[in-house]
Motif scaffolding. Structure first.
Motif, mmCIF file in Angstrom:
data_model
loop_
_atom_site.group_PDB
_atom_site.id
_atom_site.type_symbol
_atom_site.label_atom_id
_atom_site.label_comp_id
_atom_site.label_asym_id
_atom_site.label_seq_id
_atom_site.Cartn_x
_atom_site.Cartn_y
_atom_site.Cartn_z
ATOM 1 N N GLN A 1 0.845 -1.188 0.000
ATOM 2 C CA GLN A 1 0.000 0.000 0.000
ATOM 3 C C GLN A 1 0.884 1.242 0.000
ATOM 4 O O GLN A 1 2.058 1.183 0.352
ATOM 5 C CB GLN A 1 -0.903 -0.008 1.229
ATOM 6 N N GLU A 2 0.293 2.364 -0.400
ATOM 7 C CA GLU A 2 1.078 3.600 -0.367
ATOM 8 C C GLU A 2 0.196 4.797 -0.025
ATOM 9 O O GLU A 2 -0.862 4.989 -0.613
ATOM 10 C CB GLU A 2 1.797 3.842 -1.693
ATOM 11 N N PRO A 3 0.636 5.592 0.952
ATOM 12 C CA PRO A 3 -0.052 6.848 1.218
ATOM 13 C C PRO A 3 0.332 7.884 0.168
ATOM 14 O O PRO A 3 1.337 7.725 -0.542
ATOM 15 C CB PRO A 3 0.494 7.244 2.592
ATOM 16 N N LEU B 71 2.160 13.345 -4.379
ATOM 17 C CA LEU B 71 2.361 12.136 -5.176
ATOM 18 C C LEU B 71 2.213 10.898 -4.303
ATOM 19 O O LEU B 71 2.302 10.970 -3.076
ATOM 20 C CB LEU B 71 3.765 12.137 -5.802
ATOM 21 N N GLY B 72 2.005 9.760 -4.952
ATOM 22 C CA GLY B 72 2.031 8.507 -4.224
ATOM 23 C C GLY B 72 3.428 8.233 -3.685
ATOM 24 O O GLY B 72 4.437 8.655 -4.261
ATOM 25 N N PHE B 73 3.486 7.516 -2.590
ATOM 26 C CA PHE B 73 4.743 7.267 -1.892
ATOM 27 C C PHE B 73 5.788 6.612 -2.791
ATOM 28 O O PHE B 73 6.988 6.872 -2.660
ATOM 29 C CB PHE B 73 4.443 6.375 -0.683
ATOM 30 N N MET C 192 7.088 0.898 -1.659
ATOM 31 C CA MET C 192 5.795 1.033 -1.012
ATOM 32 C C MET C 192 5.878 0.514 0.414
ATOM 33 O O MET C 192 6.959 0.177 0.897
ATOM 34 C CB MET C 192 4.722 0.291 -1.814
ATOM 35 N N LEU C 193 4.733 0.445 1.089
ATOM 36 C CA LEU C 193 4.676 -0.044 2.458
ATOM 37 C C LEU C 193 3.961 -1.390 2.492
ATOM 38 O O LEU C 193 2.977 -1.585 1.777
ATOM 39 C CB LEU C 193 3.915 0.934 3.356
ATOM 40 N N TRP D 215 11.390 7.183 4.092
ATOM 41 C CA TRP D 215 10.737 5.953 4.528
ATOM 42 C C TRP D 215 10.012 6.131 5.861
ATOM 43 O O TRP D 215 8.875 5.654 6.030
ATOM 44 C CB TRP D 215 11.747 4.816 4.642
ATOM 45 N N ALA D 216 10.634 6.806 6.810
ATOM 46 C CA ALA D 216 10.035 6.945 8.142
ATOM 47 C C ALA D 216 8.735 7.730 8.096
ATOM 48 O O ALA D 216 7.776 7.415 8.814
ATOM 49 C CB ALA D 216 11.024 7.614 9.090
#
Length: 434
Positions: free
Chosen positions: A146-148, A278-280, A351-352, A371-372
């Motif tokens: 997933q990505e914020p 933008l997307g992560f 992504m995460l 990343w954090a």
């Protein structure tokens, strides 16, 4: 060019799938070895390499269940899968996104995984993630990446401006964000031509997903199970902010409204835009393309009454209903999504992971490349508002996309936007809910 290449590759993949079909008798060869096909949509080199390496590791340790890696494409996956389902040529393990699964799930093309998934996997992925792949009473995919949405910002402009730098714990409110973009717009030190550039060639998902921060939902399911569209106050905060930035404040670049995310990066590097939402995963392109000496940072998206809540449509792994070896397919998925492997897949795609164990890995909490910041936003990720709405693709393409594009440009007002999204939209959804 990259999109064209990926589309051409997808067409070739579709043809290959139709020509080859399933090997052996029901997916088992003459020696009794189970043969599975895994269609992956990985496209970045790091991600493709990670997926292929994991397939290689599986095959080396599971001689009785061998997996063939099949390359798919995001650009044409829906149509390609529909063709393969109807032709009884679907891959056993299917990589897709949760917002593309509804029609396949309701159409009976995907296996219900509830009795097949191991307890380890179901417990490790949070309930809100599982809701993205739950349709009716069944679970039709495993959400794994997933990505914020974040703000990629020009660090030099930000520091010179003197504005407050937000953190995941103390993000900007939408009002403060609007004021900041005005302060960043202009000439001279600490200024950019525009404080923000909104790449809204595809405006619907970003509008719905960031709207959750202010309580926006848009789609409402009644007691009868039917979904209707309603534009409430919370739904108007995020789109209203963008419209004001473009048309009243002139702090957002009008030309960016027709751009894709990648199109805005040269302007960000060159100081034309101070920030771009933008997307992560776009960080990978930023790392590759940023000129020597440029400085950038990752900031959280603005927060509303519901904090940093955002809608997401995770990447998923599903099993075809027609697969003769569903149990083996789920065993392979479980292997791919072991915590250490999920971390590898997340790093490959920038992504995460959805899994709580993988998300806690120190490698995903470093300050380098933001990343954090992304990991800190994971707790606010929620299922995208239209996740299980039948008819959403038609509403998005025929109603919402043109209406939002005209609204953001100033061509129509809020009243006309509501008429089109709600009145026209409900007529579309009604056809799918008879």
């Amino acid at each position: 060019m990259r999109a064209w290449v990926r589309t051409a590759a997808a067409a070739a993949t579709t043809l290959a799938l139709l020509l080859t079909g399933c090997s052996g008798d029901g997916g088992t060869d003459a020696h009794g070895t189970i043969r599975l096909r895994f269609q992956s949509l990985a496209w970045q080199k790091e991600s493709v390499d990670a997926n292929k390496q994991l397939v290689k590791e599986w095959n080396a340790t599971h001689p009785g269940i061998q997996v063939e890696y099949v390359q798919g494409s995001w650009d044409s996956v829906h149509d390609q899968l529909l063709t393969s389902f109807e032709g009884d040529e679907a891959p056993d393990v299917i990589h897709d996104a949760s917002d593309d699964l509804a029609d396949f799930a309701y159409g009976g093309y995907l296996a219900d995984l509830r009795t097949l998934l191991p307890d380890r996997l179901t417990a490790d992925i949070p309930e809100q993630s599982w809701r993205t792949t739950t349709f009716g009473d069944g679970v039709y995919g495993v959400p794994f990446l997933q990505e914020p949405r974040v703000l990629i910002a020009n660090s030099k402009i930000l520091k010179a401006s003197g504005v407050r730098i937000p953190t995941a714990g103390k993000p900007w409110s939408w009002d403060e964000f609007r004021q900041v973009t005005k302060e960043l717009t202009g000439k001279g030190e600490g200024k950019a031509t525009y404080g923000i550039a909104w790449p809204l060639k595809e405006p619907v998902s970003v509008t719905l997903n960031l709207g959750l921060s202010s309580g926006g939902q848009l789609f409402h399911r009644g007691a009868d199970g039917k979904v209707t569209i309603r534009l409430d106050e919370g739904d108007q905060v995020m789109p209203g902010t963008i419209r004001d930035q473009v048309n009243s404040d002139h702090s957002a670049a009008r030309t960016a409204l027709g751009m894709g995310g990648s199109d805005t990066l040269p302007g960000l590097f060159g100081g034309r835009y101070a920030m771009v939402p933008l997307g992560f995963s776009y960080r990978q392109q930023v790392v590759e393309q940023a000129p020597k000496g440029s400085a950038w940072t990752v900031l959280p998206a603005p927060a509303g009454s519901d904090g940093t809540a955002q809608g997401v449509s995770p990447q998923t792994l599903s099993v075809a209903q027609a697969s003769p070896h569903k149990k083996a397919a789920v065993q392979f998925i479980d292997f791919l999504l072991r915590p250490q492997n999920m971390v590898r897949l997340a790093q490959g795609d920038w992504m995460l992971p959805t899994g709580t164990t993988a998300l806690a890995d120190p490698a995903l909490h470093t300050a380098e490349n933001g990343w954090a910041t992304g990991a800190a936003l994971a707790k606010g990720l929620r299922p995208a508002p239209a996740q299980s709405v039948r008819g959403y693709p038609e509403w998005k393409d025929k109603v919402a996309t043109p209406a939002l594009q005209e609204y953001y440009s100033g061509a129509i007002d809020r009243k006309e936007l509501e008429k089109r999204l709600v009145d026209d939209g409900n007529r579309v959804l009604a056809r799918y809910q008879r």
